[in-house]
Design a protein around this motif. Structure first.
Motif, PDB file in Angstrom:
ATOM      1  N   THR A   1       0.839  -1.197   0.000  1.00  0.00           N
ATOM      2  CA  THR A   1       0.000   0.000   0.000  1.00  0.00           C
ATOM      3  C   THR A   1       0.876   1.250   0.000  1.00  0.00           C
TER       4      THR A   1
ATOM      5  N   SER B   1       0.087   5.038   0.342  1.00  0.00           N
ATOM      6  CA  SER B   1      -0.997   6.000   0.575  1.00  0.00           C
ATOM      7  C   SER B   1      -0.680   7.387   0.031  1.00  0.00           C
TER       8      SER B   1
ATOM      9  N   CYS C   1      -9.617   2.378   2.545  1.00  0.00           N
ATOM     10  CA  CYS C   1      -9.786   1.832   3.885  1.00  0.00           C
ATOM     11  C   CYS C   1      -9.100   2.730   4.922  1.00  0.00           C
TER      12      CYS C   1
ATOM     13  N   SER D   1      -5.188   2.666   5.319  1.00  0.00           N
ATOM     14  CA  SER D   1      -4.426   3.423   4.333  1.00  0.00           C
ATOM     15  C   SER D   1      -4.306   4.891   4.749  1.00  0.00           C
TER      16      SER D   1
ATOM     17  N   GLN E   1      -1.887   5.091   7.524  1.00  0.00           N
ATOM     18  CA  GLN E   1      -0.518   4.938   7.003  1.00  0.00           C
ATOM     19  C   GLN E   1       0.043   6.288   6.568  1.00  0.00           C
TER      20      GLN E   1
ATOM     21  N   LEU F   1       4.131   7.046   6.500  1.00  0.00           N
ATOM     22  CA  LEU F   1       4.601   5.821   5.834  1.00  0.00           C
ATOM     23  C   LEU F   1       4.053   5.710   4.413  1.00  0.00           C
ATOM     24  N   GLU F   2       3.744   6.867   3.813  1.00  0.00           N
ATOM     25  CA  GLU F   2       3.010   6.853   2.543  1.00  0.00           C
ATOM     26  C   GLU F   2       3.781   6.273   1.364  1.00  0.00           C
ATOM     27  N   ASN F   3       5.102   6.164   1.491  1.00  0.00           N
ATOM     28  CA  ASN F   3       5.889   5.564   0.407  1.00  0.00           C
ATOM     29  C   ASN F   3       6.436   4.192   0.768  1.00  0.00           C
TER      30      ASN F   3
ATOM     31  N   GLY G   1       4.966   1.155   1.256  1.00  0.00           N
ATOM     32  CA  GLY G   1       4.432  -0.104   0.726  1.00  0.00           C
ATOM     33  C   GLY G   1       3.850  -1.019   1.790  1.00  0.00           C
ATOM     34  N   VAL G   2       3.889  -0.614   3.060  1.00  0.00           N
ATOM     35  CA  VAL G   2       3.336  -1.422   4.163  1.00  0.00           C
ATOM     36  C   VAL G   2       1.865  -1.768   3.894  1.00  0.00           C
ATOM     37  N   SER G   3       1.530  -3.054   3.986  1.00  0.00           N
ATOM     38  CA  SER G   3       0.163  -3.530   3.711  1.00  0.00           C
ATOM     39  C   SER G   3      -0.871  -2.840   4.580  1.00  0.00           C
ATOM     40  N   CYS G   4      -1.959  -2.441   3.965  1.00  0.00           N
ATOM     41  CA  CYS G   4      -3.052  -1.806   4.709  1.00  0.00           C
ATOM     42  C   CYS G   4      -4.382  -2.449   4.366  1.00  0.00           C
ATOM     43  N   PHE G   5      -5.093  -2.869   5.391  1.00  0.00           N
ATOM     44  CA  PHE G   5      -6.485  -3.288   5.181  1.00  0.00           C
ATOM     45  C   PHE G   5      -7.264  -3.129   6.468  1.00  0.00           C
ATOM     46  N   ASP G   6      -8.601  -3.173   6.350  1.00  0.00           N
ATOM     47  CA  ASP G   6      -9.481  -3.052   7.516  1.00  0.00           C
ATOM     48  C   ASP G   6     -10.202  -4.369   7.760  1.00  0.00           C
TER      49      ASP G   6
ATOM     50  N   VAL H   1       3.923 -14.063   6.871  1.00  0.00           N
ATOM     51  CA  VAL H   1       3.543 -13.000   5.927  1.00  0.00           C
ATOM     52  C   VAL H   1       4.001 -11.655   6.484  1.00  0.00           C
ATOM     53  N   TYR H   2       3.839 -11.482   7.801  1.00  0.00           N
ATOM     54  CA  TYR H   2       4.252 -10.235   8.455  1.00  0.00           C
ATOM     55  C   TYR H   2       5.016 -10.535   9.737  1.00  0.00           C
TER      56      TYR H   2
END
Lengths: 316, 316
Positions: A174, A176, B77, B80, B83, B88-90, B92-97, B120-121
């Motif tokens: 992600t 953002s 979501c 994001s 994030q 941390l907008e650049n 790539g850290v996974s974001c979901f709800d 995975v994490y």
């Protein structure tokens, strides 16, 4: 009902072939909202078909995951509303949603087997349903040209003995810095519908198509390279890549990155972009047409609002 | 800022002690919405504190799960948007709800370790943040009396050697015959904010407190019995039950079901019901006060809109 791009162009008062040229969509389906059709109905119908196709009974389902790109209503979760429509309102069957907009379906397909392995559930129903059409009249023409309504559902259960079905790898990146490029800024607590400063355009989908395309393109190449390295599966080993049906240009990206045209699942021309329902809908079509069969390696790939890039590598 | 029930009763033009009597809430916190405070800011601050408390760097986080009861905006979501606020907008850290309204936090705490076990994490940041206060002015008085704003966040990582932290059991039962008893019917595609037939009250939380209480009570006894049987942990073995802070009466239920008053984590009087943020906020308080320590068995229990009953049994 089918809405052709020709009919839509008349409503939008634009050149007859602009929509096809800009989006690659020739027709899409719209719910008949004023006669009670909506994402809840579509999702419920898809769920009933998925249960039937799986040769199980509705009562065998012990978890429902809503994996939509947009909420049916703010509270409760979509899964709970689907549960009621399915007639399971007294069942106690677990209901929750997962959301990473257009990539919600593969996320659910990744999480579901882990819950089955832990013996929390046996048969998980995943429902993706989105019906943006009633909101499109006030949207920008690029958005209106692209989107359609649709739904699809699957049942996830233990792999039967002798079959090879398996999730190989999941990857979700992600960025953002692209969060504003595809968004609905309203309909939450930041720009609440009742707040005096919230404008009608805050409540509809907004997209800067060119910037999204550019940003996705920037991240795609390293993403696919990392995916190969991490999953130890080279991209040419997938029978099909099943991508989110973003737009004509969005689909062309894959051809540039080593996926032959006939290995990229595509039904954009007659469905448009159906948000989170797109990936499972194309998957469904390709399974029904026996293009994808048990044992085939496939890659569910999507870009989604966030901006996220997601890949789920699996053997069907 | 602190909003006392006394001050609130003057605004609502009701008897001074009605709110305390009806809800058990003496004060709650409200964001200063017009000066830029909202659920996004609260959640981001909580996240930064959680990362600091975990003695790690923000850059060590490789996944962010939004576990809120209400969306910040419809798309993308919440994770994001957090994030981006975290800088941390650049990354790539996974974001979901994940979403099952008030029980979203324990659901995330259940899913996170399974993703860590699968490699995975490594370090997952879970953020629960809800700030309904700007919408409460138009809500019914029972709702307005009860709710407050708040946020909490945790970092989930591998259990260090020699420690006993572990998830024992997860249980989530949804009965959508209660879906209408606690709901926001608007803010989605069913009653879209721009639709001419959508009313302002559709966009705010509505609750039939008495019916919810009755329905929850009906399901609670068999739920707790099944939980004991399935988890093989008898309820008296939990040092604390950490429940969703529903209301005064909602908390009393546990006393009737064998949990002594001093084993039910409670800060309702000075926080109110903070939707999905309630459970992690009380948990945070009890950890800070050293009431809950490493190695203690606790039960995160909640009723939530859906209607769902959820339990996560774990060793902290």
């Amino acid at each position: 009902m089918v809405k052709t791009s020709q009919a839509l162009s008349h409503e939008m008062d634009i050149e007859e072939d602009w929509i096809e040229r800009a989006s690659g969509v020739y027709s899409r389906y719209y719910v008949d909202f004023n006669n009670g059709e909506n994402a809840l109905l579509l999702g419920t119908q898809a769920a009933n078909l998925a249960v039937k196709d799986s040769n199980i009974k509705l009562e065998d389902i012990d978890c429902i995951i809503g994996a939509c790109g947009s909420p049916l209503q703010a509270i409760p979760c979509n899964a709970s509303l689907f549960q009621r429509e399915l007639g399971l309102e007294n069942s106690g069957v677990s209901c929750f949603d997962v959301d990473t907009t257009c990539y919600s379906f593969p996320l659910a397909v990744f999480i579901a087997p882990t819950l089955i392995q832990l013996n929390v559930y046996n048969k998980i129903l995943i429902i993706s349903s989105d019906a943006p059409s009633p909101t499109l009249e006030t949207a920008e023409r690029e958005v209106r040209a692209l989107f359609g309504d649709g739904a699809a559902a699957v049942v996830v259960s233990k792999t039967p003995e002798g079959e090879k079905s398996k999730v190989h790898h999941f990857k979700l990146n992600t960025y953002s810095n692209g969060a504003d490029l595809t968004s609905i800024k309203g309909a939450g607590t930041l720009r609440h519908p009742n707040h005096s400063e919230t404008k009608p355009e805050d409540n509809v989908f907004q997209m800067d198509g060119k910037k999204v395309y550019k940003l996705a393109l920037k991240y795609l190449k390293p993403f696919l390279k990392e995916l190969e390295r991490e999953s130890k599966i080279i991209n040419s080993n997938y029978k099909y890549i099943v991508p989110h049906q973003t737009s004509k240009n969005g689909m062309k990206i894959f051809y540039k990155h080593g996926f032959a045209v006939d290995r990229v699942a595509n039904h954009l021309t007659n469905h448009g972009n159906c948000i989170a329902a797109s990936i499972p809908m194309v998957l469904h079509d390709y399974i029904k047409e026996e293009k994808i069969k048990r044992g085939d390696k496939i890659l569910l790939f999507g870009t989604s609002a966030g901006l996220s890039l997601g890949a789920l590598s699996l053997t069907y």
